[in-house]
Design a protein around this motif. Structure first.
Motif, mmCIF file in Angstrom:
data_model
loop_
_atom_site.group_PDB
_atom_site.id
_atom_site.type_symbol
_atom_site.label_atom_id
_atom_site.label_comp_id
_atom_site.label_asym_id
_atom_site.label_seq_id
_atom_site.Cartn_x
_atom_site.Cartn_y
_atom_site.Cartn_z
ATOM 1 N N GLY A 107 -15.999 78.980 42.080
ATOM 2 C CA GLY A 107 -14.349 79.790 42.378
ATOM 3 C C GLY A 107 -14.013 80.743 42.316
ATOM 4 N N TYR A 108 -13.806 81.730 43.039
ATOM 5 C CA TYR A 108 -13.020 83.211 43.570
ATOM 6 C C TYR A 108 -11.629 83.332 42.952
ATOM 7 C CZ TYR A 108 -18.126 83.990 43.892
ATOM 8 O OH TYR A 108 -20.060 84.092 44.399
ATOM 9 N N ILE A 109 -11.545 84.383 42.262
ATOM 10 C CA ILE A 109 -9.720 84.889 42.455
ATOM 11 C C ILE A 109 -10.128 86.377 42.707
ATOM 12 C CG2 ILE A 109 -8.853 83.235 40.907
ATOM 13 C CD1 ILE A 109 -9.220 85.426 38.363
ATOM 14 N N ILE A 167 -10.468 75.431 39.082
ATOM 15 C CA ILE A 167 -11.143 76.243 40.243
ATOM 16 C C ILE A 167 -9.519 75.769 40.971
ATOM 17 C CG2 ILE A 167 -11.998 76.021 42.592
ATOM 18 C CD1 ILE A 167 -14.504 75.901 40.192
ATOM 19 N N CYS A 171 -8.472 79.092 42.447
ATOM 20 C CA CYS A 171 -8.799 80.119 43.464
ATOM 21 C C CYS A 171 -8.543 80.155 44.601
ATOM 22 C CB CYS A 171 -10.232 79.459 43.303
ATOM 23 S SG CYS A 171 -11.458 79.402 41.691
#
Length: 406
Positions: A107-109, A167, A171
């Motif tokens: 998961g990316y923010i 996530i 995210c």
């Protein structure tokens, strides 16, 4: 004194000008600098297609191995073209694509400096091919990778569920971690190639559910791409080693009687500034560069379940996509494969990253539906005459080697 007319002396107007051009475009593009050996062997996806929440969650990339080339015959369907409704022969590349295995998700923010990893979740059971990628020397290692991580699945605090909820909450981008099944390809290598594949479509909750449902499961190439789709091929080109300026940059050879060689640059710069400009062609590394080729049309998605996957409606000969004697320097294609128009980067056996196109294609040329009439499976080692082994035996009769085997 010469009387000038129109910028030229009058005595020059009746004479032929010199054949030599005084200006010309430069040799070689500066857009691909530095021309040095790539640091990675596998093509890297530097940008994924734009996300669209209105569609269902789906994967946007895949990996395959370049097997070789052949040619096909088809009927062109381009109204307005002089070749419309006529048969044409085109070169195609076969890329072997065994199903990939999903082993995790990331998961990316979003931050002011770009994407940042928030959490990574791995599956409980991981293949040895994937674990080999975590070691420089698998033979000498203790092979303890992920043994402590697996214990999280039995933890009462449920850290895996906690990471998945984080996530979903924070995210914006979700990507799965997937690896190839390199054992299914006839290569000596046992270490799988691993990459992150972005999940596009749906909400973040739907993305996470979609990715988690794929854990430890195989994803076929037909589940990612479709026939007649345009894709981008990312890979590392064939290495050529250290080359001179004529081969590396395409500069013109000097005259025959040139002292100390003629495959050189005549002048590498003025006296001042007293250094060689970065724009001047120089000798050095040629090939093994990271390149992205866009808009390669998929002509066919072959299935390993179909033994006669090179048979068409017009050519009913029962034959497999592997040519007689196998693809040179590769061998037999026994798994799913993609047939792509034209050539792709890299030598045989090179791992290629296949990505969905970044653009939405609306042109009639891009939307043309391809129907193959004939796929060539003659030997690629010499001048192939026969499409199948049976055809060769019928024509040549019983040979000495075949008789000895009987």
């Amino acid at each position: 004194n010469a009387e000038y007319m129109g910028g030229f002396p009058r005595f020059c107007q009746n004479q032929k000008m010199s054949h030599r051009k005084f200006e010309s475009p430069r040799h070689g593009s500066l857009g691909f600098l530095p021309r040095k050996r790539c640091i990675r062997h596998r093509g890297k996806v530097k940008s994924f297609p734009k996300d669209n929440a209105a569609v269902a969650p789906h994967l946007t990339a895949f990996m395959g191995y370049k097997a070789g080339m052949t040619h096909v015959c088809r009927e062109l369907n381009q109204p307005g073209s002089t070749l419309h409704k006529k048969e044409i022969v085109e070169a195609v590349t076969i890329i072997e694509c065994p199903p990939m295995v999903v082993v995790g998700l990331v998961g990316y923010i979003e931050t002011p400096l770009g994407l940042r990893t928030l959490a990574t979740v791995f599956a409980e059971h991981l293949d040895e091919q994937f674990k080999r990628r975590m070691y420089k020397n698998w033979y000498r290692s203790k092979r303890k990778a992920y043994t402590k991580y697996v214990q999280k699945y039995q933890d009462k605090n449920k850290p895996i569920e906690r990471d998945l909820k984080r996530i979903v909450k924070y995210c914006k981008v979700v990507r799965v971690i997937a690896h190839t099944q390199i054992r299914k390809v006839g290569l000596r290598q046992k270490k799988a190639h691993v990459m992150e594949i972005q999940v596009n479509g749906g909400t973040v909750q739907e993305k996470v559910n979609f990715a988690k449902a794929l854990f430890e499961k195989t994803v076929p190439v037909a589940g990612v791409f479709a026939q007649n789709e345009l894709i981008d091929v990312i890979g590392v080109t064939k290495g050529k080693g250290y080359e001179g300026v004529t081969t590396r940059w395409g500069t013109k050879r000097l005259p025959r009687k040139t002292h100390r060689g003629l495959r050189k640059v005549g002048c590498i710069g003025a006296w001042h500034p007293s250094h060689v400009s970065w724009t001047v062609p120089r000798a050095g590394q040629n090939g093994y560069h990271h390149r992205t080729e866009m808009n390669k049309k998929i002509y066919q998605i072959g299935s390993s379940a179909n033994q006669f996957n090179a048979t068409t409606e017009n050519d009913l000969t029962k034959k497999n996509i592997t040519p007689l004697g196998g693809f040179p320097h590769y061998g037999v294609v026994g798994e799913d494969y993609l047939m792509v128009k034209g050539c792709v980067v890299g030598p045989k056996k090179r791992v290629l990253t296949l990505r969905k196109s970044l653009a939405v294609h609306t042109k009639r040329l891009a939307l043309e539906e391809v129907s193959l009439k004939f796929i060539d499976t003659s030997s690629k080692f010499g001048h192939g005459r026969f499409q199948t082994k049976e055809e060769k035996n019928r024509f040549l009769g019983v040979r000495k080697t075949a008789a000895e085997k009987k």
